[in-house]
Design an enzyme around this catalytic site. Structure first.
Site, mmCIF file in Angstrom:
data_model
loop_
_atom_site.group_PDB
_atom_site.id
_atom_site.type_symbol
_atom_site.label_atom_id
_atom_site.label_comp_id
_atom_site.label_asym_id
_atom_site.label_seq_id
_atom_site.Cartn_x
_atom_site.Cartn_y
_atom_site.Cartn_z
ATOM 1 N N ASN A 127 0.866 -1.187 0.000
ATOM 2 C CA ASN A 127 0.000 0.000 0.000
ATOM 3 C C ASN A 127 0.899 1.232 0.000
ATOM 4 O OD1 ASN A 127 -1.843 2.023 0.463
ATOM 5 N ND2 ASN A 127 -2.276 1.429 2.589
ATOM 6 N N TRP A 128 0.983 1.860 -1.151
ATOM 7 C CA TRP A 128 1.908 3.004 -1.282
ATOM 8 C C TRP A 128 1.340 4.312 -0.758
ATOM 9 C CZ3 TRP A 128 4.261 2.218 -6.893
ATOM 10 C CH2 TRP A 128 5.220 1.198 -6.819
ATOM 11 N N LYS A 129 0.062 4.292 -0.390
ATOM 12 C CA LYS A 129 -0.574 5.508 0.146
ATOM 13 C C LYS A 129 -0.310 6.699 -0.793
ATOM 14 C CE LYS A 129 -0.184 3.436 4.656
ATOM 15 N NZ LYS A 129 -0.127 3.570 6.084
ATOM 16 N N HIS A 151 -9.655 1.474 4.997
ATOM 17 C CA HIS A 151 -8.367 1.635 5.683
ATOM 18 C C HIS A 151 -8.560 2.637 6.823
ATOM 19 C CE1 HIS A 151 -4.256 2.765 6.534
ATOM 20 N NE2 HIS A 151 -3.872 1.676 5.892
ATOM 21 N N GLU A 207 -6.905 5.008 7.862
ATOM 22 C CA GLU A 207 -6.645 6.419 7.534
ATOM 23 C C GLU A 207 -7.872 7.050 6.871
ATOM 24 O OE1 GLU A 207 -2.979 5.720 5.455
ATOM 25 O OE2 GLU A 207 -2.022 5.234 7.361
ATOM 26 N N GLU A 230 -5.619 -4.502 11.030
ATOM 27 C CA GLU A 230 -4.553 -3.515 11.210
ATOM 28 C C GLU A 230 -4.844 -2.694 12.468
ATOM 29 O OE1 GLU A 230 -2.536 -2.404 7.284
ATOM 30 O OE2 GLU A 230 -4.389 -1.276 7.367
ATOM 31 N N GLY A 233 2.232 2.529 10.786
ATOM 32 C CA GLY A 233 3.200 3.603 10.548
ATOM 33 C C GLY A 233 3.913 4.083 11.800
ATOM 34 N N GLY A 252 2.663 -1.143 4.435
ATOM 35 C CA GLY A 252 2.738 0.270 4.082
ATOM 36 C C GLY A 252 4.182 0.688 3.862
ATOM 37 N N GLY A 253 4.789 1.265 4.889
ATOM 38 C CA GLY A 253 6.129 1.842 4.781
ATOM 39 C C GLY A 253 7.151 0.921 4.127
HETATM 40 P P1 PGA Z 1 2.634 0.374 7.796
HETATM 41 O O1 PGA Z 1 1.207 0.628 7.125
HETATM 42 O O2 PGA Z 1 3.150 -0.941 7.285
HETATM 43 O O3 PGA Z 1 3.474 1.537 7.370
HETATM 44 O O4 PGA Z 1 2.416 0.347 9.286
HETATM 45 C C1 PGA Z 1 0.288 -0.407 6.947
HETATM 46 C C2 PGA Z 1 -0.950 0.130 6.301
HETATM 47 O O5 PGA Z 1 -1.321 1.266 6.567
HETATM 48 O O6 PGA Z 1 -1.611 -0.539 5.494
#
Ligand code: PGA
Length: 258
Positions: A9-11, A98, A100, A168, A174, A232-233
């Protein structure tokens, strides 16, 4: 054993040059990997989907993922993208709910249930995200919160086995603070129970997400009810992503967390 998935997930990261360069480095390294046991998704920003799709060139092993879609089929919704538009350009899976988006866009369960339906209608796989906040966990409400998220967001869904869940915990996204293996396994088996009681299915894959990285991925993937990861990261760096892919490949079936 559930089918396994890994989603990058590159956001809201990467310019088009960075995104294409990542794929040009990643794809040759994936050639050497046994592709039979799992499916990879990469979820760039909407604007990069066609370019990344062209590089994937119809691969079934690695598919295009989208980070969101609108809950209506079409209409006067400035700035939005429909499930039909995503399916049209070859997207195979869509992240729904998600944390976020739940936090910043105030997406609620009823809206998410509509999104799940739209994604299924267009033949794509919804990856429904769920997870409690730190406050919920401290108050002992984590199970109740996750149960409500799942039950309401999947309300009325008939094709449950085409859905995947991503657990999650919000406090682990993050932050570098990964949930301990006992916490992960306990919640994954709880989610399995919910799905069994609500839908009579034991075949819904449950992915883990939240500060998953090359150091902890193998232990997380070895938990019996973890069917892969939402990354994510660590999905922003080719070397890290490849190491996580390799960790999933080495996952042992039916082991205890260790
Ligand atoms: P993260 O993000 O691996 O940076 O904690 C995961 C996500 O938001 O899907």
């Amino acid at each position: 054993m559930d089918k396994k998935y890994l989603i990058g997930n590159w956001k809201m990261y990467k310019t088009i040059q960075e995104a294409t360069s990542f794929m040009q480095h990643l794809l040759p390294q994936l050639e050497a990997i046994d592709r039979s046991s799992f499916t990879l998704f990469i979820a760039p920003a909407f604007v990069h989907l066609p370019a990344i799709g062209a590089l994937l060139n119809g691969s079934t092993f690695m598919q295009l993922g989208a980070q969101n879609c609108h809950h209506e089929p079409e209409g006067a919704f400035t700035g939005e993208v429909s499930a039909a538009m995503l399916a049209d350009i070859g997207v195979g899976g869509v992240l729904i709910g998600h944390s976020e988006r739940r936090i910043y866009q105030k997406e609620d369960h009823r809206l998410l249930a509509k999104k799940v339906k739209r994604v299924l209608e267009k033949g794509m796989q919804p990856f429904l995200c769920c997870g409690e906040s730190l406050e919920d966990r401290r108050n002992g409400r984590h199970k109740a919160v996750v149960q409500q998220q799942i039950q309401e967001s999947l309300d009325g869904i008939k094709e449950i086995e085409k859905v995947a869940i991503a657990y999650e915990p919000v406090w682990a996204i993050g932050t570098g603070e990964v949930a301990c293996l006992e916490v992960i396994e306990a919640m994954h088996s709880f989610i399995k129970e919910i799905l069994w009681h609500q839908y009579g299915s034991k075949n819904v894959p449950i992915l883990y997400g939240g500060s998953c990285n090359p150091q902890n991925a193998k232990a997380i993937f070895n938990c019996p009810n973890v069917a892969g990861g939402l990354i994510g990261g660590a999905s922003l760096r080719v070397d890290d992503f490849i190491k996580i892919v390799t960790a999933l490949l080495e996952q042992k079936d039916g082991t205890n967390c260790n």
